[in-house]
Design a protein around this motif. Sequence first.
Motif, PDB file in Angstrom:
ATOM      1  N   GLN A 192       0.836  -1.212   0.000  1.00  0.00           N
ATOM      2  CA  GLN A 192       0.000   0.000   0.000  1.00  0.00           C
ATOM      3  C   GLN A 192       0.867   1.258   0.000  1.00  0.00           C
ATOM      4  N   ARG A 193       1.822   1.291   0.926  1.00  0.00           N
ATOM      5  CA  ARG A 193       2.696   2.457   1.057  1.00  0.00           C
ATOM      6  C   ARG A 193       3.537   2.655  -0.204  1.00  0.00           C
ATOM      7  N   GLN A 276      -6.931   9.307   2.609  1.00  0.00           N
ATOM      8  CA  GLN A 276      -7.913   8.257   2.836  1.00  0.00           C
ATOM      9  C   GLN A 276      -9.253   8.786   2.322  1.00  0.00           C
ATOM     10  N   CYS A 277     -10.064   7.918   1.786  1.00  0.00           N
ATOM     11  CA  CYS A 277     -11.380   8.301   1.263  1.00  0.00           C
ATOM     12  C   CYS A 277     -12.443   7.444   1.943  1.00  0.00           C
ATOM     13  N   PHE A 278     -13.617   8.028   2.139  1.00  0.00           N
ATOM     14  CA  PHE A 278     -14.668   7.357   2.898  1.00  0.00           C
ATOM     15  C   PHE A 278     -15.983   7.417   2.118  1.00  0.00           C
ATOM     16  N   ARG A 279     -16.570   6.246   1.882  1.00  0.00           N
ATOM     17  CA  ARG A 279     -17.850   6.183   1.173  1.00  0.00           C
ATOM     18  C   ARG A 279     -18.739   5.138   1.831  1.00  0.00           C
ATOM     19  N   GLU A 297     -13.600   2.531   3.366  1.00  0.00           N
ATOM     20  CA  GLU A 297     -12.412   3.381   3.543  1.00  0.00           C
ATOM     21  C   GLU A 297     -11.296   2.841   2.678  1.00  0.00           C
ATOM     22  N   PHE A 298     -10.646   3.718   1.926  1.00  0.00           N
ATOM     23  CA  PHE A 298      -9.571   3.275   1.047  1.00  0.00           C
ATOM     24  C   PHE A 298      -8.627   4.438   0.754  1.00  0.00           C
ATOM     25  N   SER A 299      -7.445   4.096   0.225  1.00  0.00           N
ATOM     26  CA  SER A 299      -6.439   5.096  -0.108  1.00  0.00           C
ATOM     27  C   SER A 299      -6.528   5.444  -1.589  1.00  0.00           C
ATOM     28  N   LYS A 300      -6.301   6.728  -1.888  1.00  0.00           N
ATOM     29  CA  LYS A 300      -6.368   7.153  -3.288  1.00  0.00           C
ATOM     30  C   LYS A 300      -5.498   8.383  -3.489  1.00  0.00           C
ATOM     31  N   LEU A 404      -3.668   6.778  -8.537  1.00  0.00           N
ATOM     32  CA  LEU A 404      -4.852   5.963  -8.788  1.00  0.00           C
ATOM     33  C   LEU A 404      -5.501   5.575  -7.460  1.00  0.00           C
ATOM     34  N   ALA A 405      -6.682   4.925  -7.515  1.00  0.00           N
ATOM     35  CA  ALA A 405      -7.297   4.344  -6.328  1.00  0.00           C
ATOM     36  C   ALA A 405      -6.649   2.986  -6.057  1.00  0.00           C
ATOM     37  N   LEU A 406      -6.296   2.729  -4.801  1.00  0.00           N
ATOM     38  CA  LEU A 406      -5.470   1.554  -4.506  1.00  0.00           C
ATOM     39  C   LEU A 406      -6.179   0.199  -4.431  1.00  0.00           C
ATOM     40  N   PRO A 407      -7.387   0.085  -3.862  1.00  0.00           N
ATOM     41  CA  PRO A 407      -7.904  -1.262  -3.580  1.00  0.00           C
ATOM     42  C   PRO A 407      -7.952  -2.200  -4.785  1.00  0.00           C
TER      43      PRO A 407
END
Length: 439
Positions: A192-193, A276-279, A297-300, A404-407
Amino acid sequence: MLTLKQITEQTDIVLAGLEKKHFANAKECIDKVIELNNLRKKAQSQLDANLAESKKLAAQIGIAMKAGNKEEAESAKKSVAELKETSKQLEEQMVTAEENITKILLTIPNIPYPEVPEGTCANDNWVVKSNLKECIVGQDTVGNWTCNPQNSEAKVPHWELAKKYNLIDFDLGVKITGAGFPVYIGKGAQLQRALINFFLAEANKSGYTEIMPPTVVNQASGYGTGQLPDKEGQMYHCEVDDLYLIPTAEVPVTNIYRDVILDEKQLPIKNCAYTQCFRREAGSYGKDVRGLNRLHEFSKIEIVRIDTPEHSAQSHKEMLEHVEGLLQKLELPYRILRLCGGDQSFTSAICYDFEVFSEAQQRWLEVSSVSNFDTYQANRLKCRYRKADDKKTTLCHTLNGSALALPRIVAALLENNQTPEGIRIPAALVPYTGFDIIK
């Protein structure tokens, strides 16, 4: 939001655009805006006439007083008082009309560009490019693509790989918070990092200035970029403070330029941000949201541009090339879609989605949307620029994209790089991970 000039001077174009976006109440809303605007203009015209008449009467009062004509002066004063009362009512009418116009405009989506295809859903999007040579193209639509990636032996889904290699613990996330909040462990956390640092480094190479914004925003910021009132159900709301957790860095970064007048020489502005993004993603269930496919919750990493109307198409092209370059360096199978009117976001004028192919799931996963919003967000934000030697200001164009969005990138990396020895790390990412294989 749409401008009054667009609505009043290009009514047919606006209605056609809203029809392409399948906005149900288009005619009713546009007619009401025009009606209220005519009422506002009529009140303004009468108010201007009242002001002129008041000035005229004031002069008459002075002349009458000097001449000792008290009766004439009192009559003029009475007329002025009546005009003031009428003017007060007219001002109230104007304020009410303007408030009602704004309320309606906030509910009307942006109109799509002419090159946006007709359609109601994802099956009507156009596939404009793919790096999979073995894709058979029947028509330029999602539904008519058949893909046969070379690495067809990789059938283990990422959620099983994450467990096998102790990279992500989905159950622990449920224990701590709930479904959709995974815990990354060991090389999973390092991956991730590494991706975050890789994406930020690539953005820096492309001339983007890194921003580290707050991950909570106020209501004005939500309205500025169009998340409110359209997507309040998808946002986590901190009710006590009336703040919102951001669904994307687009919101705080674009709002940097709310109520700002820029100099033309400053444009285009190029910013990027990791957050971090929250939806909330209410109602998301089933196999299509398993594992990393859809998280709360995900990183972008987001790229944002503020530009002139004349240059924004070029900026959009450069952003698309930047995102495509990232996927190429990650050696992932991808395709690019031009979204149809019915599948576009509320605020976009044109949008391209990037999708990567999931080997184990045998389906495409969206990893980026790159949009040009034209003046729609800028009008909400009052984000303008001034040309040299020009007193007038012009609305900017705003653009953004995931880069980009990570997941789903992680999901595709795990699934597409399975080998008998372990999971291979793409060469471009090795300097950031410090390892070239996960065993």
